[in-house]
Design an enzyme around this catalytic site. Structure first.
Site, PDB file in Angstrom:
ATOM      1  N   ARG A  65       0.879  -1.188   0.000  1.00 37.45           N
ATOM      2  CA  ARG A  65       0.000   0.000   0.000  1.00 37.45           C
ATOM      3  C   ARG A  65       0.907   1.226   0.000  1.00 37.45           C
ATOM      4  NH1 ARG A  65      -4.989   1.026   4.020  1.00 37.45           N
ATOM      5  NH2 ARG A  65      -5.939  -0.259   2.411  1.00 37.45           N
ATOM      6  N   HIS A  91      -7.875  -0.127  -5.634  1.00 40.80           N
ATOM      7  CA  HIS A  91      -7.847  -1.011  -4.466  1.00 40.80           C
ATOM      8  C   HIS A  91      -8.562  -2.307  -4.879  1.00 40.80           C
ATOM      9  CE1 HIS A  91      -7.593  -2.367  -0.456  1.00 40.80           C
ATOM     10  NE2 HIS A  91      -8.094  -1.346   0.202  1.00 40.80           N
TER      11      HIS A  91
HETATM   12  C1  NCD Z   1     -10.144   1.865   2.535  1.00 43.88           C
HETATM   13  C2  NCD Z   1      -8.822   2.336   1.946  1.00 43.88           C
HETATM   14  O1  NCD Z   1      -7.759   2.216   2.573  1.00 43.88           O
HETATM   15  O2  NCD Z   1      -8.897   2.782   0.819  1.00 43.88           O
HETATM   16  N1  NCD Z   1     -10.021   0.987   3.605  1.00 43.88           N
HETATM   17  C3  NCD Z   1      -9.854  -0.346   3.370  1.00 43.88           C
HETATM   18  O3  NCD Z   1      -8.912  -0.767   2.735  1.00 43.88           O
HETATM   19  N2  NCD Z   1     -10.780  -1.199   3.834  1.00 43.88           N
HETATM   20  C4  NCD Z   1     -11.135   2.937   2.756  1.00 43.88           C
HETATM   21  C5  NCD Z   1     -10.744   4.224   3.407  1.00 43.88           C
HETATM   22  O4  NCD Z   1      -9.650   4.394   3.940  1.00 43.88           O
HETATM   23  O5  NCD Z   1     -11.612   5.095   3.405  1.00 43.88           O
END
Ligand code: NCD
Length: 296
Positions: free
Chosen positions: A97, A125
């Site tokens: 990430r 994502h």
């Molecule tokens: C999301 C992200 O990191 O994009 N969370 C996740 O991965 N479940 C949503 C967010 O941060 O709003």
């Protein structure tokens, strides 16, 4: 294979992954990735994506290595490129990430081990989208011909960008609801419409009377140039219990989480609230993803 964008998957492959996650969830199947190592490299905060990747890996018999930027040689000035090249030698698959759009694709281009995108800036994502499609199919029994309303910060949320593509692939009717100025990028929407003939409506006030699925996300305050601007829109997009009286009885409310104040807490107890279940589906789904990327 790498999984960087939802565009990397054909409809047939998505179905395969969802079917596999379904069997895993039902206890009928368990991928065997014994002896393999997953490295998680998260350059942005995470609760669900990182932990469910690690839990999924462990449930497949793998071991995990967690890289933490704060205590790494990044602090001595080492580059992202050199960090990734190094970790390539320590693991068999990397989940990454990063706050910059395109950074995870760059990582995948410089190493030969499979890379899975755990979210790159406001871009993509893909594993969250697979969880979302899985949740919709589980709860509604189908993905086609459903009215799905996506509501929140559609300009900055990578979950929404990825999901609109996935929904379009499966022929859902999509309504996009966002505060003025936080609409989804029109070039991206044109791309999706051209490819899949997406049937899309756009609104700037909370509205979901005809929705079968209401998918909400938080205002992505960390991606605003001016934090005060984020605060001013936050208050306008809050769902209260009383707002749901006009909604369909079998409405499913989904959210990638974390939720901040866009859903009143009392909604958590209502049968429509499916977001914690959705978060739990992250484990079987990511088990299916790990198997999928490692066998290709
Ligand atoms: C999301 C992200 O990191 O994009 N969370 C996740 O991965 N479940 C949503 C967010 O941060 O709003």
């Amino acid at each position: 294979m790498d999984l960087i964008s939802i565009r990397d998957l054909e409809k047939k492959e998505i179905k395969e992954i969802l079917d596999s996650a379904e069997e895993i969830e039902a206890g009928k199947k368990k991928p065997d990735l014994h002896g393999k190592i997953l490295a998680t490299l998260f350059f942005e905060p995470s609760t669900r994506t990182k932990l469910s990747f690690q839990s999924a890996a462990m449930r497949c018999g793998m071991q995990t290595l967690d890289f933490s930027p704060e205590t790494s040689s990044l602090k001595k000035g080492e580059s992202f490129h050199d960090t990734i090249k190094t970790v390539e030698g320590y693991a068999d698959v990397l989940a990454i990430r990063h706050p910059k759009e395109g950074a995870v694709r760059l990582a995948a281009d410089v190493i030969s081990k499979p890379v899975v995108n755990g979210g790159d800036g406001g871009n993509q994502h893909p594993t969250q989208t697979l969880i979302d499609l899985f949740s919709i199919r589980k709860i509604k029994g189908k993905m086609e011909q459903l009215n799905v309303t996506l509501m929140g910060d559609l300009k900055h949320a990578r979950t929404m960008r990825s999901l609109v593509y996935g929904l379009a692939m499966f022929g859902s009717n999509v309504t996009l609801v966002s505060p003025k100025g936080l609409e989804m990028d029109s070039t991206y929407l044109e791309e999706v419409s051209k490819k899949f003939g997406l049937n899309v409506k756009m609104k700037d006030k909370p509205e979901y009377a005809d929705a079968d699925v209401l998918y909400v996300c938080r205002i992505q305050a960390e991606r605003f140039a001016d934090p005060y601007e984020a605060k001013s829109v936050q208050a306008k997009f809050m769902i209260k219990k009383e707002d749901l009286k006009d909604a369909k009885k079998d409405l499913a409310i989904l959210h990638p989480l974390p939720k901040i104040n866009e859903i009143e807490n009392s909604i958590d107890e209502m049968p429509q609230a499916q977001y914690f279940k959705q978060a739990h589906y992250g484990v079987p789904l990511r088990m299916a993803v790990l198997e999928h990327v490692m066998k290709r």
